[in-house]
Design a protein around this motif. Structure first.
Motif, mmCIF file in Angstrom:
data_model
loop_
_atom_site.group_PDB
_atom_site.id
_atom_site.type_symbol
_atom_site.label_atom_id
_atom_site.label_comp_id
_atom_site.label_asym_id
_atom_site.label_seq_id
_atom_site.Cartn_x
_atom_site.Cartn_y
_atom_site.Cartn_z
ATOM 1 N N MET A 1 0.845 -1.200 0.000
ATOM 2 C CA MET A 1 0.000 0.000 0.000
ATOM 3 C C MET A 1 0.882 1.252 0.000
ATOM 4 O O MET A 1 0.620 2.212 -0.723
ATOM 5 N N LYS A 2 1.946 1.224 0.812
ATOM 6 C CA LYS A 2 2.874 2.372 0.874
ATOM 7 C C LYS A 2 3.624 2.525 -0.450
ATOM 8 O O LYS A 2 3.769 3.640 -0.975
ATOM 9 N N THR A 3 4.083 1.411 -1.029
ATOM 10 C CA THR A 3 4.800 1.454 -2.311
ATOM 11 C C THR A 3 3.916 2.034 -3.406
ATOM 12 O O THR A 3 4.384 2.786 -4.269
ATOM 13 N N SER A 4 2.621 1.696 -3.362
ATOM 14 C CA SER A 4 1.690 2.189 -4.382
ATOM 15 C C SER A 4 1.556 3.708 -4.318
ATOM 16 O O SER A 4 1.436 4.378 -5.352
ATOM 17 N N GLN A 5 1.578 4.276 -3.106
ATOM 18 C CA GLN A 5 1.504 5.747 -2.975
ATOM 19 C C GLN A 5 2.700 6.398 -3.665
ATOM 20 O O GLN A 5 2.558 7.397 -4.386
ATOM 21 N N MET B 1 2.308 6.256 -7.471
ATOM 22 C CA MET B 1 1.360 7.238 -8.013
ATOM 23 C C MET B 1 1.981 8.637 -8.068
ATOM 24 O O MET B 1 1.737 9.393 -9.010
ATOM 25 N N GLN B 2 2.792 8.973 -7.063
ATOM 26 C CA GLN B 2 3.464 10.278 -7.087
ATOM 27 C C GLN B 2 4.395 10.380 -8.297
ATOM 28 O O GLN B 2 4.442 11.398 -8.992
ATOM 29 N N GLY B 3 5.101 9.273 -8.564
ATOM 30 C CA GLY B 3 5.991 9.235 -9.730
ATOM 31 C C GLY B 3 5.229 9.328 -11.033
ATOM 32 O O GLY B 3 5.663 10.017 -11.983
ATOM 33 N N PHE B 4 4.067 8.672 -11.101
ATOM 34 C CA PHE B 4 3.248 8.674 -12.317
ATOM 35 C C PHE B 4 2.777 10.094 -12.653
ATOM 36 O O PHE B 4 2.900 10.558 -13.787
ATOM 37 N N TYR B 5 2.235 10.804 -11.652
ATOM 38 C CA TYR B 5 1.722 12.153 -11.922
ATOM 39 C C TYR B 5 2.849 13.163 -12.142
ATOM 40 O O TYR B 5 2.674 14.139 -12.878
ATOM 41 N N ASP C 1 -5.956 18.266 -15.092
ATOM 42 C CA ASP C 1 -7.292 18.853 -15.260
ATOM 43 C C ASP C 1 -8.419 17.827 -15.386
ATOM 44 O O ASP C 1 -9.540 18.086 -14.980
ATOM 45 N N GLY C 2 -8.139 16.676 -15.987
ATOM 46 C CA GLY C 2 -9.210 15.710 -16.277
ATOM 47 C C GLY C 2 -9.453 14.749 -15.120
ATOM 48 O O GLY C 2 -9.149 15.045 -13.962
ATOM 49 N N PRO C 3 -10.009 13.581 -15.446
ATOM 50 C CA PRO C 3 -10.238 12.556 -14.415
ATOM 51 C C PRO C 3 -8.900 12.114 -13.814
ATOM 52 O O PRO C 3 -7.882 12.120 -14.501
ATOM 53 N N THR C 4 -8.904 11.743 -12.540
ATOM 54 C CA THR C 4 -7.672 11.264 -11.893
ATOM 55 C C THR C 4 -7.798 9.784 -11.567
ATOM 56 O O THR C 4 -8.911 9.264 -11.423
ATOM 57 N N LEU C 5 -6.660 9.141 -11.449
ATOM 58 C CA LEU C 5 -6.612 7.690 -11.253
ATOM 59 C C LEU C 5 -5.699 7.384 -10.068
ATOM 60 O O LEU C 5 -4.627 7.957 -9.936
ATOM 61 N N THR C 6 -6.141 6.527 -9.191
ATOM 62 C CA THR C 6 -5.272 6.025 -8.114
ATOM 63 C C THR C 6 -5.210 4.508 -8.245
ATOM 64 O O THR C 6 -6.258 3.853 -8.238
ATOM 65 N N LEU D 1 5.161 -0.348 -16.498
ATOM 66 C CA LEU D 1 5.979 -1.391 -17.138
ATOM 67 C C LEU D 1 7.262 -0.800 -17.729
ATOM 68 O O LEU D 1 8.248 -1.518 -17.936
ATOM 69 N N GLY D 2 7.243 0.514 -18.001
ATOM 70 C CA GLY D 2 8.448 1.162 -18.511
ATOM 71 C C GLY D 2 9.515 1.319 -17.449
ATOM 72 O O GLY D 2 10.714 1.408 -17.745
ATOM 73 N N THR D 3 9.101 1.364 -16.177
ATOM 74 C CA THR D 3 10.075 1.542 -15.089
ATOM 75 C C THR D 3 10.421 0.225 -14.395
ATOM 76 O O THR D 3 11.321 0.181 -13.569
ATOM 77 N N ARG D 4 9.699 -0.834 -14.724
ATOM 78 C CA ARG D 4 9.964 -2.137 -14.090
ATOM 79 C C ARG D 4 9.926 -3.222 -15.152
ATOM 80 O O ARG D 4 8.977 -3.306 -15.916
#
Length: 469
Positions: free
Chosen positions: A205-209, A212-216, A224-229, A264-267
């Motif tokens: 759960m912590k790794t996923s946070q 997501m920070q890296g993704f955004y 501006d649009g829809p967000t994804l977690t 998949l590009g980072t792993r």
């Protein structure tokens, strides 16, 4: 002594039922002076507790509510703990008799592990009014007493892992501290192996946070649009789910593909499969007279509701065909959207209690709520259905096979040779902290190890096994 114990309206059973602490204390002090006096009290008390306990766990009426089922057991345990402490001088032999009685009747009901896990789930879910963390801690300590009596602790583990996963993913846990506290208690009782996967769930759960920070950070244009977690769960730590997918709305599908490419590009060497049946969504909606609400819904419900952006009315068949949500899940989803009072953001025709394949749905323009944020739950049964129960049991049996084989190999590696009966006895003893090994299954695992050249039979005595180094 027996005359006093068995007196109809004032004997031992009558005193136990009516919590006659002073009378029970007098009987204890009197009978301890006589040879076998306390033994006779213990025997009658044990018989009474086992009989009343049997009724607590096997009556059909008792099985309707898992939380009440476990609460009755806790109340019964509190009752007799108090009697032993106040009236029987905290006598260890009486405490042992109480423990063996509880172990006997709790295991009469094969659903006890599932119900105890559901009780824990109920207490650890966020939203219980007037319950402090200290109250939760006291309750968890009591539940651990019941857990110790379970012979099939790995069945509890299977259910607990599923319930913990749902709490973590929906953010509905009362606190991480309470969750970790219970895991520490389980580790103390059953060892690191029992809880390693549960602890891994918190880690991911912590790794996923962080992911997501890296993704955004790498996609600033998505602000501006829809967000994804996304919670990325490894199949090793999280309970395995059948991969149920549905057709996501185009906006969300495009976001998911961007995340897939980033991840998949980072792993390297990873594979992602979406578990849409475990997700949630927040939708902003405007109803008939311009009233606005934010709806907290499941991913399935989101897929259904977003279809109404482009249509006023949709049939069940159209929704099913467009979303490809499994029929059972779709019916539950539509039932919760259209038939739950105060949450009915959709309406259906014809109006009835159940969802049928010939029904039609449209937005409820008259929907209103005092709250801006409205949570639309999913109609779901608390207990497992018979089919789900069988599937869980099969998964548990499959998980036991490698554990039984590992125990056999450990024992044979240290003993070099052992006869059949002693090997069965040692395997049962080694595994009893997790489950009661079935001798027939142990025998099958021995045969499997012989076929794979881990063990061999003695040439002269077929019941004697040798370890092959």
């Amino acid at each position: 002594m027996l005359t006093l114990i068995r007196m109809e309206n004032s004997g031992l059973v009558h005193m136990l039922c009516d919590d006659k602490y002073e009378d029970l204390g007098r009987m204890y002090n009197l009978f301890r002076r006589a040879t076998d006096g306390l033994l006779k009290i213990r025997e009658v008390m044990t018989s009474h507790i086992r009989e009343s306990g049997k009724q607590l766990v096997t009556g059909p009426e008792r099985l309707k509510d898992p939380v009440e089922f476990v609460q009755r057991l806790l109340d019964e345990k509190d009752k007799y703990d108090k009697i032993i402490n106040m009236s029987f001088n905290s006598d260890r032999s009486f405490q042992n008799a109480l423990n063996s009685s509880f172990e006997y009747f709790i295991n009469l009901n094969p659903r006890s592990p599932e119900f105890i896990s559901l009780f824990v789930d109920d207490k650890l879910r966020k939203g219980l009014k007037g319950v402090t963390e200290d109250d939760v801690e006291v309750t968890l300590d009591k539940v651990m007493m019941l857990f110790r009596y379970l012979q099939e602790k790995n069945v509890f583990e299977k259910y607990y892992k599923q319930h913990l996963a749902k709490r973590l993913l929906s953010g509905k846990t009362v606190s991480d501290d309470a969750e970790r506290s219970l895991i520490v208690k389980l580790k103390t009782k059953c060892g690191y192996q029992f809880t390693s996967k549960l602890e891994g769930m918190f880690t991911y759960m912590k790794t996923s946070q962080d992911t997501m920070q890296g993704f955004y950070a790498s996609h600033p244009e998505l602000g501006d649009g829809p967000t994804l977690t996304v919670q990325v769960l490894t199949t090793g730590s999280w309970p395995t789910q059948s991969s149920v997918t549905c057709n996501l709305p185009a906006e969300m599908s495009a976001l998911c593909e961007k995340f897939r490419s980033y991840y998949l590009g980072t792993r390297t060497g990873r594979r992602l499969s979406w578990q849409t049946n475990m997700g949630t969504a927040d939708l902003k909606a405007t109803f008939g007279k311009g009233q606005k609400h934010e709806l907290n819904v499941s991913t399935y419900q989101m897929c259904v509701l977003m279809m109404f952006n482009n249509a006023d009315r949709l049939s069940y068949k159209e929704i099913e065909q467009a979303t490809e949500i499994p029929a059972q899940d779709l019916k539950r989803c539509l039932q919760s959207l259209a038939l739950v009072k105060g949450r009915n953001v959709l309406r259906k025709e014809p109006m009835s209690k159940d969802v049928g394949e010939d029904d039609a749905f449209f937005v409820n323009d008259k929907f209103s709520s005092k709250l801006y944020k409205v949570k639309v739950g999913t109609v779901v049964s608390q207990k497992e259905s018979e089919l789900e129960k069988q599937e869980t049991r099969q998964r548990v049996e499959e998980d036991r096979k490698p554990q039984i084989e590992a125990a056999i190999v450990r024992i044979m590696k240290s003993r070099k040779q052992l006869d059949h009966n002693n090997l069965i006895a040692e395997v049962t003893k080694q595994l009893q902290s997790r489950f009661l090994a079935n001798p027939t299954e142990v025998k099958k695992r021995i045969e499997s190890l012989i076929e794979r050249d881990f063990l061999e039979r003695d040439d002269t005595d077929i019941k004697l096994y040798r370890y092959l180094a």
